[in-house]
Design a protein around this motif. Structure first.
Motif, mmCIF file in Angstrom:
data_model
loop_
_atom_site.group_PDB
_atom_site.id
_atom_site.type_symbol
_atom_site.label_atom_id
_atom_site.label_comp_id
_atom_site.label_asym_id
_atom_site.label_seq_id
_atom_site.Cartn_x
_atom_site.Cartn_y
_atom_site.Cartn_z
ATOM 1 N N ASN A 405 0.830 -1.212 0.000
ATOM 2 C CA ASN A 405 0.000 0.000 0.000
ATOM 3 C C ASN A 405 0.862 1.258 0.000
ATOM 4 N N LEU A 406 1.953 1.224 0.776
ATOM 5 C CA LEU A 406 2.845 2.389 0.827
ATOM 6 C C LEU A 406 3.561 2.576 -0.506
ATOM 7 N N PHE A 407 3.916 1.470 -1.156
ATOM 8 C CA PHE A 407 4.536 1.548 -2.488
ATOM 9 C C PHE A 407 3.581 2.233 -3.469
ATOM 10 N N SER A 408 2.311 1.843 -3.445
ATOM 11 C CA SER A 408 1.321 2.462 -4.334
ATOM 12 C C SER A 408 1.153 3.942 -4.026
ATOM 13 N N GLN A 409 1.182 4.274 -2.728
ATOM 14 C CA GLN A 409 1.064 5.674 -2.330
ATOM 15 C C GLN A 409 2.250 6.486 -2.829
ATOM 16 N N MET A 410 3.449 5.897 -2.774
ATOM 17 C CA MET A 410 4.658 6.565 -3.259
ATOM 18 C C MET A 410 4.541 6.872 -4.751
ATOM 19 N N VAL A 411 4.099 5.888 -5.527
ATOM 20 C CA VAL A 411 3.976 6.068 -6.972
ATOM 21 C C VAL A 411 2.927 7.143 -7.282
ATOM 22 N N ARG A 412 1.807 7.123 -6.541
ATOM 23 C CA ARG A 412 0.763 8.131 -6.773
ATOM 24 C C ARG A 412 1.243 9.538 -6.438
ATOM 25 N N SER A 413 2.194 9.646 -5.495
ATOM 26 C CA SER A 413 2.712 10.962 -5.111
ATOM 27 C C SER A 413 3.723 11.501 -6.110
ATOM 28 N N GLY A 414 4.064 10.703 -7.126
ATOM 29 C CA GLY A 414 4.977 11.170 -8.166
ATOM 30 C C GLY A 414 6.427 10.804 -7.958
ATOM 31 N N VAL A 415 6.735 10.003 -6.929
ATOM 32 C CA VAL A 415 8.110 9.569 -6.670
ATOM 33 C C VAL A 415 8.360 8.254 -7.400
ATOM 34 N N GLN A 416 9.382 8.215 -8.238
ATOM 35 C CA GLN A 416 9.702 7.024 -9.015
ATOM 36 C C GLN A 416 10.508 6.042 -8.165
ATOM 37 N N PRO A 417 10.118 4.780 -8.113
ATOM 38 C CA PRO A 417 10.910 3.788 -7.362
ATOM 39 C C PRO A 417 12.234 3.516 -8.055
ATOM 40 N N ASN A 418 13.229 3.071 -7.281
ATOM 41 C CA ASN A 418 14.503 2.665 -7.868
ATOM 42 C C ASN A 418 14.675 1.156 -7.697
ATOM 43 N N ASP A 419 15.833 0.651 -8.055
ATOM 44 C CA ASP A 419 16.041 -0.794 -7.992
ATOM 45 C C ASP A 419 15.966 -1.329 -6.565
ATOM 46 N N VAL A 420 16.443 -0.537 -5.588
ATOM 47 C CA VAL A 420 16.388 -0.977 -4.187
ATOM 48 C C VAL A 420 14.937 -1.032 -3.703
ATOM 49 N N THR A 421 14.115 -0.086 -4.137
ATOM 50 C CA THR A 421 12.697 -0.104 -3.761
ATOM 51 C C THR A 421 12.052 -1.408 -4.192
ATOM 52 N N PHE A 422 12.359 -1.871 -5.391
ATOM 53 C CA PHE A 422 11.753 -3.110 -5.876
ATOM 54 C C PHE A 422 12.272 -4.324 -5.117
ATOM 55 N N ILE A 423 13.550 -4.313 -4.748
ATOM 56 C CA ILE A 423 14.064 -5.418 -3.921
ATOM 57 C C ILE A 423 13.289 -5.485 -2.611
ATOM 58 N N THR A 424 13.039 -4.312 -2.023
ATOM 59 C CA THR A 424 12.327 -4.239 -0.748
ATOM 60 C C THR A 424 10.894 -4.746 -0.872
ATOM 61 N N VAL A 425 10.175 -4.279 -1.884
ATOM 62 C CA VAL A 425 8.761 -4.639 -1.999
ATOM 63 C C VAL A 425 8.599 -6.085 -2.465
ATOM 64 N N LEU A 426 9.527 -6.595 -3.264
ATOM 65 C CA LEU A 426 9.487 -8.006 -3.660
ATOM 66 C C LEU A 426 9.776 -8.917 -2.465
ATOM 67 N N SER A 427 10.691 -8.485 -1.594
ATOM 68 C CA SER A 427 10.963 -9.253 -0.374
ATOM 69 C C SER A 427 9.734 -9.288 0.520
ATOM 70 N N ALA A 428 9.019 -8.159 0.583
ATOM 71 C CA ALA A 428 7.781 -8.112 1.374
ATOM 72 C C ALA A 428 6.770 -9.124 0.828
ATOM 73 N N CYS A 429 6.631 -9.183 -0.486
ATOM 74 C CA CYS A 429 5.713 -10.153 -1.098
ATOM 75 C C CYS A 429 6.147 -11.580 -0.783
ATOM 76 N N SER A 430 7.462 -11.817 -0.804
ATOM 77 C CA SER A 430 7.980 -13.155 -0.537
ATOM 78 C C SER A 430 7.642 -13.608 0.880
ATOM 79 N N HIS A 431 7.911 -12.758 1.855
ATOM 80 C CA HIS A 431 7.661 -13.131 3.251
ATOM 81 C C HIS A 431 6.171 -13.132 3.576
#
Length: 608
Positions: A405-431
């Motif tokens: 949800n926070l990732f979606s909020q970040m994207v809606r606010s106009g902040v572009q994710p970087n490669d580390v952001t995706f590692i973090t959110v993919l790890s969240a999905c994994s766990h």
């Protein structure tokens, strides 16, 4: 009137002399006080009727521009009272606005419109402002006959190299009739800034072979190259040949570069020895030491050194505080982290992205997610880093949905994710077992954000599918990777094999891991445990035998606990920790009385 002008000049000279004496000694301590002295001089001119006296206004302008930061509008107002500014005045203005290329160029344009001709200092100053038009400046310098000026060529070389225009930088370098240490250092520094250390090293060796005398700047750049390459043997040679022998001055800049080099090569004791022998230590040298100790995972020592720094009356900057907060996060030292937070608040330091991200990370790793959110809300301009830190904090505290949800909020606010952001959110999905969401995010990386997955992202996907029991799909991910699978990728698959008892696949993956990482003791232990579970004790014994023959030693486990703001470290099988074992034994006995079953296979995996 002449008598009045002479008298005024004497008064201004007197005030200027006092201003310079205080300016040189206390410039960094109290700039506002020195600026008030400048305003006194200006007021004296106005009340004396000389506010339009060009020569005096020029002197005022030069003083104003000498401050590290000055009111732009005030500088412009003084300049506008100078009737016929000459090239020296314009050069001073260009120098004062080197951090603002647009303004620096605009002053040059105004100078030409007023019919003032540039001199040999004008074009190097323009190039130092890092403009987007170095070629036009070069053309203008040639037009006015300064194209072959040695100082200009060195500055032009630096401008091209720092901008990554190495074809042009090398052409300027090769066409120089006399290449001195400044030219070599400028090109080397450009290679370093653009992450091309091998070319920088070749240039350093070429400089030595050509007989050019090496100075402190060249040594500092060469040590930076060594740190990037991890060639500690070369760093030791530079240390001995140039510094210890006295061929270059052993100043704070050279010593700080040595400290940084040794730490980047993992030689923390050598760095500490150099640091202890430094004749003078400033904030930069302390910051380099603390950041390096964080990289070397010597977190407890970071806290000790930080207190030594405060004892020496060195005021920490944001980079220093961020390093210490990172150490607190890894140690779980909440009390120390809170004290640092109070220090930031008491000193009224700006809670920018650097400090805010470090505080969020510290609170999240200490389990205080509410405090992490509070820090996040107080950060003014939020870039990708505090967002990523908070997303990671939610994930590690078990709130995978909150991370998404926070990732979606970040994207809606106009902040572009970087490669580390995706590692973090993919790890969240994994766990969190969110397979569909993880696959959707992985596919969006290149399609929506232009980020090409690296080995870490593929490792997250393998872990995601493996934990869900979809090992065939995990293997397909590895087979279709666009990069070479790393140890982390194979390790994720091996962990899934252990969880789901896919021992045949696990044997293949475990042996592959040992080939990739022959000096990682944990890999041998996990593979031996797998063979033991399969009942193949001979194979398990062969794995342990192979580990012993290669001289791989198992690192003892260790942990930290904070009590009364003091961090205590405990090491497995350490005699000093004997009193702890009794407590652990009692806790184990109590755990056996509780209604749950310990999954020993998972404990074996986490121990390695």
């Amino acid at each position: 009137m002449p008598w009045s002008v002479d008298k005024l000049n004497l008064a201004v000279a007197y005030l200027s002399q006092k201003f310079h004496l205080h300016h040189n000694s206390t410039r960094a301590k109290n700039p506002p006080l020195q600026f008030s002295k400048l305003l006194q001089i200006h007021s004296f001119l106005i009340v004396s009727g000389f506010s339009h006296h060009s020569s005096l206004n020029t002197r005022l302008l030069l003083h104003c521009l000498s401050f590290p930061s000055f009111p732009r509008a005030y500088a412009f107002s003084i300049f506008n009272h100078i009737r016929l500014p000459n090239v020296f005045t314009y050069n001073a203005l260009i120098r004062g606005f080197t951090s603002d290329p647009h303004t620096a160029i605009s002053f040059y344009v105004k100078m030409r419109r007023e019919g003032v001709f540039p001199n040999k200092h004008t074009f190097p100053l323009l190039l130092k402002s890092k403009p987007q038009i170095p070629f036009q400046i070069l053309a203008s310098s040639i037009k006015f006959g300064f194209g072959s000026d040695h100082f200009l060529c060195n500055t032009l070389l630096s401008a091209f190299a720092n901008s990554g225009l190495f074809e042009y930088a090398r052409r300027v370098f090769d066409e120089m009739p006399h290449r001195d240490v400044i030219a070599y250092s400028a090109l080397m520094n450009g290679y370093v800034r653009n992450a091309r250390p091998l070319e920088a090293l070749e240039l350093f060796l070429e400089m030595r072979a050509s007989g050019v005398a090496v100075d402190e700047v060249a040594v500092v750049t060469a040590l930076c190259v060594v740190g990037m390459l991890g060639c500690v043997w070369l760093g030791r040679w530079i240390h001995g040949f140039y510094v210890e022998s006295g061929r270059v001055v052993r100043d704070v800049y050279v010593c700080t570069a040595l400290v940084d080099m040794y730490l980047k090569c993992g030689c923390s004791e050598d760095a500490l020895r150099v640091f202890g022998d430094m004749p003078h230590r400033n904030l930069v040298s302390w910051s380099a030491l603390l950041a390096g100790f964080v990289q070397c995972n010597r977190f407890k020592d970071v806290l000790i050194l930080f207190h030594e720094m405060l004892f020496e009356k060195i005021e920490p900057g944001e980079a220093t505080l961020a390093s210490v907060l990172t150490a607190c996060a890894h140690l779980g030292s909440l009390d120390q982290g809170k004290r640092l937070h109070e220090y930031i608040y008491d000193r009224k330091l700006e809670l920018n992205s650097v400090l805010g991200t470090a505080l969020i990370d510290m609170y999240a790793k200490c389990g205080c997610i509410r405090e992490a959110f509070s820090v996040f809300e107080r950060i003014g301009a939020k870039d990708v880093y505090p967002w990523t830190a908070l997303i990671f904090g939610l994930a590690m505290n078990g709130d995978a949905r909150g991370s998404l949800n926070l990732f979606s909020q970040m994207v809606r606010s106009g902040v572009q994710p970087n490669d580390v952001t995706f590692i973090t959110v993919l790890s969240a999905c994994s766990h969190g077992g969110l397979v569909t969401e993880g696959q959707r995010l992985f596919e969006s990386m290149g399609r929506d954000y232009g980020i090409q997955p690296n080995a870490d992202h593929y490792g997250c996907m393998v872990d995601l599918l493996g934990r869900a029991g979809r090992l065939r799909e995990a293997v397909e991910v590895i087979e279709n990777m666009g990069v070479e699978p790393s140890g982390g990728v194979w390790g994720a698959l091996f962990g899934a094999c252990m969880i789901h008892k896919e021992f045949e696949v696990g044997k293949m993956v475990g042996n592959r891991l040992i080939e990739l990482q022959p000096h990682r003791s944990g890999r041998y232990g996990l593979l031996a445990n797998l063979y033991s579970k399969c009942g193949d004790q001979e194979a398990a014994g062969n794995v342990r035998k192979r580990m012993k023959e290669l001289g791989v030693e198992k690192s003892p486990g260790h942990s930290w606990i904070e009590s009364n703001a003091v961090v205590h470290e405990f090491v497995a099988f350490d005699v000093a920790s004997d009193s702890v074992y009794g407590v652990v034994h009692n806790l184990g006995a109590e755990m056996q009385q509780l209604p749950f079953v310990v999954q020993t296979s998972l404990l074996e995996m986490t121990n390695h």
